[in-house]
Design a protein around this motif. Structure first.
Motif, short mmCIF file in Angstrom:
data_model
loop_
_atom_site.label_atom_id
_atom_site.label_comp_id
_atom_site.label_asym_id
_atom_site.label_seq_id
_atom_site.Cartn_x
_atom_site.Cartn_y
_atom_site.Cartn_z
N GLY A 13 1.47 -3.30 -20.24
CA GLY A 13 2.01 -2.83 -19.00
C GLY A 13 2.08 -3.98 -17.95
N PRO A 14 2.41 -3.61 -16.62
CA PRO A 14 2.80 -4.68 -15.43
C PRO A 14 1.66 -5.39 -15.45
CG PRO A 14 3.34 -2.30 -14.80
CD PRO A 14 2.55 -2.10 -16.16
N ASP A 15 0.32 -5.20 -15.40
CA ASP A 15 -0.79 -5.97 -15.21
C ASP A 15 -0.96 -7.02 -16.38
OD1 ASP A 15 -1.48 -4.66 -12.91
OD2 ASP A 15 -3.24 -3.74 -13.75
N GLY A 16 -0.63 -6.60 -17.54
CA GLY A 16 -0.68 -7.51 -18.83
C GLY A 16 0.47 -8.59 -18.85
N ALA A 17 1.73 -8.08 -18.09
CA ALA A 17 2.72 -9.13 -18.00
C ALA A 17 2.43 -10.07 -16.91
CB ALA A 17 4.08 -8.46 -17.73
N THR A 18 1.65 -9.67 -15.85
CA THR A 18 1.20 -10.70 -14.85
C THR A 18 0.39 -11.77 -15.58
OG1 THR A 18 1.44 -9.01 -13.19
CG2 THR A 18 0.03 -10.89 -12.78
N MET A 24 0.87 -18.48 -19.39
CA MET A 24 1.78 -19.50 -19.69
C MET A 24 2.16 -20.19 -18.39
SD MET A 24 4.05 -20.75 -21.79
CE MET A 24 4.40 -19.44 -23.14
N ARG A 25 1.99 -19.92 -17.40
CA ARG A 25 2.20 -20.91 -16.02
C ARG A 25 1.26 -22.00 -16.13
NH1 ARG A 25 5.13 -20.17 -11.58
NH2 ARG A 25 5.37 -17.90 -11.95
N ARG A 26 -0.05 -21.48 -16.19
CA ARG A 26 -1.25 -22.61 -16.38
C ARG A 26 -0.90 -23.69 -17.39
NH1 ARG A 26 -6.29 -20.32 -13.03
NH2 ARG A 26 -5.12 -18.59 -11.50
N PHE A 284 2.41 -19.24 -28.31
CA PHE A 284 2.33 -18.20 -27.29
C PHE A 284 3.65 -17.63 -26.59
CE2 PHE A 284 0.91 -16.40 -22.91
CZ PHE A 284 0.29 -15.51 -23.42
N HIS A 285 4.60 -18.67 -26.73
CA HIS A 285 5.95 -18.53 -26.25
C HIS A 285 6.66 -17.38 -27.20
CE1 HIS A 285 10.24 -19.11 -26.07
NE2 HIS A 285 10.24 -19.62 -25.04
N GLN A 286 6.47 -17.59 -28.67
CA GLN A 286 7.10 -16.72 -29.62
C GLN A 286 6.21 -15.48 -29.72
OE1 GLN A 286 9.99 -17.60 -31.38
NE2 GLN A 286 9.48 -15.53 -31.99
N ARG A 287 4.97 -15.36 -29.47
CA ARG A 287 4.51 -14.19 -29.39
C ARG A 287 4.73 -13.28 -28.13
NH1 ARG A 287 -1.44 -17.24 -30.87
NH2 ARG A 287 -0.99 -17.26 -33.26
N LEU A 288 4.85 -13.81 -27.11
CA LEU A 288 5.30 -13.07 -25.98
C LEU A 288 6.73 -12.55 -26.29
CD1 LEU A 288 4.32 -15.34 -22.89
CD2 LEU A 288 3.04 -13.38 -23.73
N LEU A 289 7.55 -13.23 -26.73
CA LEU A 289 9.02 -12.62 -27.32
C LEU A 289 8.84 -11.41 -28.38
CD1 LEU A 289 11.10 -15.92 -27.56
CD2 LEU A 289 11.08 -14.27 -25.59
N ASP A 290 7.98 -11.88 -29.33
CA ASP A 290 7.87 -10.61 -30.41
C ASP A 290 7.00 -9.58 -29.98
OD1 ASP A 290 8.72 -12.50 -32.38
OD2 ASP A 290 6.76 -13.20 -33.03
N TRP A 291 6.21 -9.76 -28.86
CA TRP A 291 5.62 -8.50 -28.23
C TRP A 291 6.37 -7.71 -27.21
CZ3 TRP A 291 0.71 -12.05 -27.23
CH2 TRP A 291 0.14 -11.91 -28.38
N GLY A 292 7.47 -8.47 -26.72
CA GLY A 292 8.31 -7.82 -25.73
C GLY A 292 7.62 -7.94 -24.13
#
Length: 340
Positions: A13-18, A24-26, A284-292
């Motif tokens: 959800g939106p909170d998860g994306a945040t 990733m930012r940190r 983490f970059h790849q997982r975020l892509l895989d998870w959408g």
């Protein structure tokens, strides 16, 4: 195009994306800040060698994101990443590394003695294990005041056998202090392997001797670290006492950047492979892509935003003045007279 794998609950959800974006930012802030220090080192602009946490970003960020801004945190000699992960401003941190008056400690602390009270960072030190009792004392203060704060205490596998850690954990266990003892086990105390210096395979095993839970977590998985530390924080805030979290991680560069160890102690080919196999940011970059959860464009934008922030921090540090000579006598305890 294949369907993405369902993301874990924390990143849904939106909170998860945040949350994912902030993780990733940190991590990018820590990585790019330290890459900038490498460039400054080679340009001759840094006054000394620096101890980099490149490769350990997931452990640092996952732990700090599980705490709040007002919670206390102490670091060690490898501590650029700790205040950054806690939310500190990069300009003042970079100015401190260059010894400038606008640094978080007025240019007097340098790389190994950063402190930023605005984000709960009580300081770091080049003395191995020296910040551990500081965190323990902060936890005691929080308990006495009833503030609900916790203290997050970072140390490495080299400090895991220092007597002060065991004294502190014993006290925290007896008094049920709200302290999270967090071991960044990167496998080496300078050039001595953890296998050579530790009596047990996991530092976390020692927690049982002090009446607290101990958990081992994959230090290259920012979400796993976040979960483990979050559980310890929840326990501490509930008055259930301290915890010991051990993150198994990797130090990609030498103990101190620029240091040459005459006797090789690890295979360079193995170290070189880590950037492709266990880099926490790449994973983490790849997982975020895989998870959408985030797209490639979003991740690239985030990377570029951090680059601009780091570039601005370097420019700020370069343009800042050095402290005046008389500043050497400020913030120093010097009694006007000494009595017998």
């Amino acid at each position: 195009m294949t369907d993405s794998i369902a993301p874990p609950e924390e990143l849904s959800g939106p909170d998860g994306a945040t949350l994912a974006r902030e993780m990733m930012r940190r991590m990018q802030r820590v990585r790019q800040f330290e890459e900038a220090t490498i460039a400054l080192f080679h340009a001759g602009e840094l006054p000394a060698m620096v101890h980099l946490s490149i490769g350990q970003e997931a452990a640092v960020v996952g732990a700090c994101l599980a705490t709040g801004t007002s919670d206390y945190m102490t670091g060690n000699h490898r501590s650029h990443g700790h205040p950054i992960a806690k939310g500190a401003q990069l300009g003042a941190l970079m100015a401190e590394l260059l010894g400038k008056a606008t640094g978080v400690c007025g240019g007097k602390g340098g790389s190994m003695h950063l402190a930023d009270f605005s984000v709960g960072s009580l300081g770091e030190s080049g003395i191995v294990g020296s910040a551990i009792p500081v965190a323990t004392g902060a936890g005691l203060a929080a308990q006495v005041k009833g503030s609900g704060q916790v203290a997050l205490c970072f140390f490495g596998d080299g400090a895991a056998s220092e007597g002060v850690l065991h004294e502190s954990m014993n006290m925290a266990g007896i008094w049920k202090l709200p302290v999270i003892y967090f071991c960044e086990n990167n496998g080496y105390a300078v050039s001595v392997t953890a296998e050579e210096s530790l009596s047990v395979p996991d530092v976390a095993i020692r927690a049982g001797g002090y009446g607290m839970p101990g958990v081992v977590v994959d230090g290259q998985d920012v979400l796993a670290v976040y979960r483990a530390t979050r559980d310890a924080v929840t326990r501490a805030r509930a008055g259930e006492g301290p915890s010991l979290v051990e993150a198994k991680t990797y130090r990609f560069h030498e103990h101190a950047y620029g240091l040459v160890v005459p006797q090789p102690y690890r295979e360079q080919s193995v170290v070189d492979s880590w950037f492709d196999t266990v880099d926490p940011i790449t994973l983490f970059h790849q997982r975020l892509l895989d998870w959408g959860v985030l797209t490639s464009d979003e991740l690239q934008t985030l990377h570029d935003e951090v680059k601009s922030e780091v570039d601005a921090a370097v420019e700020f540090a370069r343009e800042s003045p050095f402290p005046p000579l008389e500043a050497a006598y400020a913030d120093v305890y010097a009694p006007s007279e000494v009595t017998a």
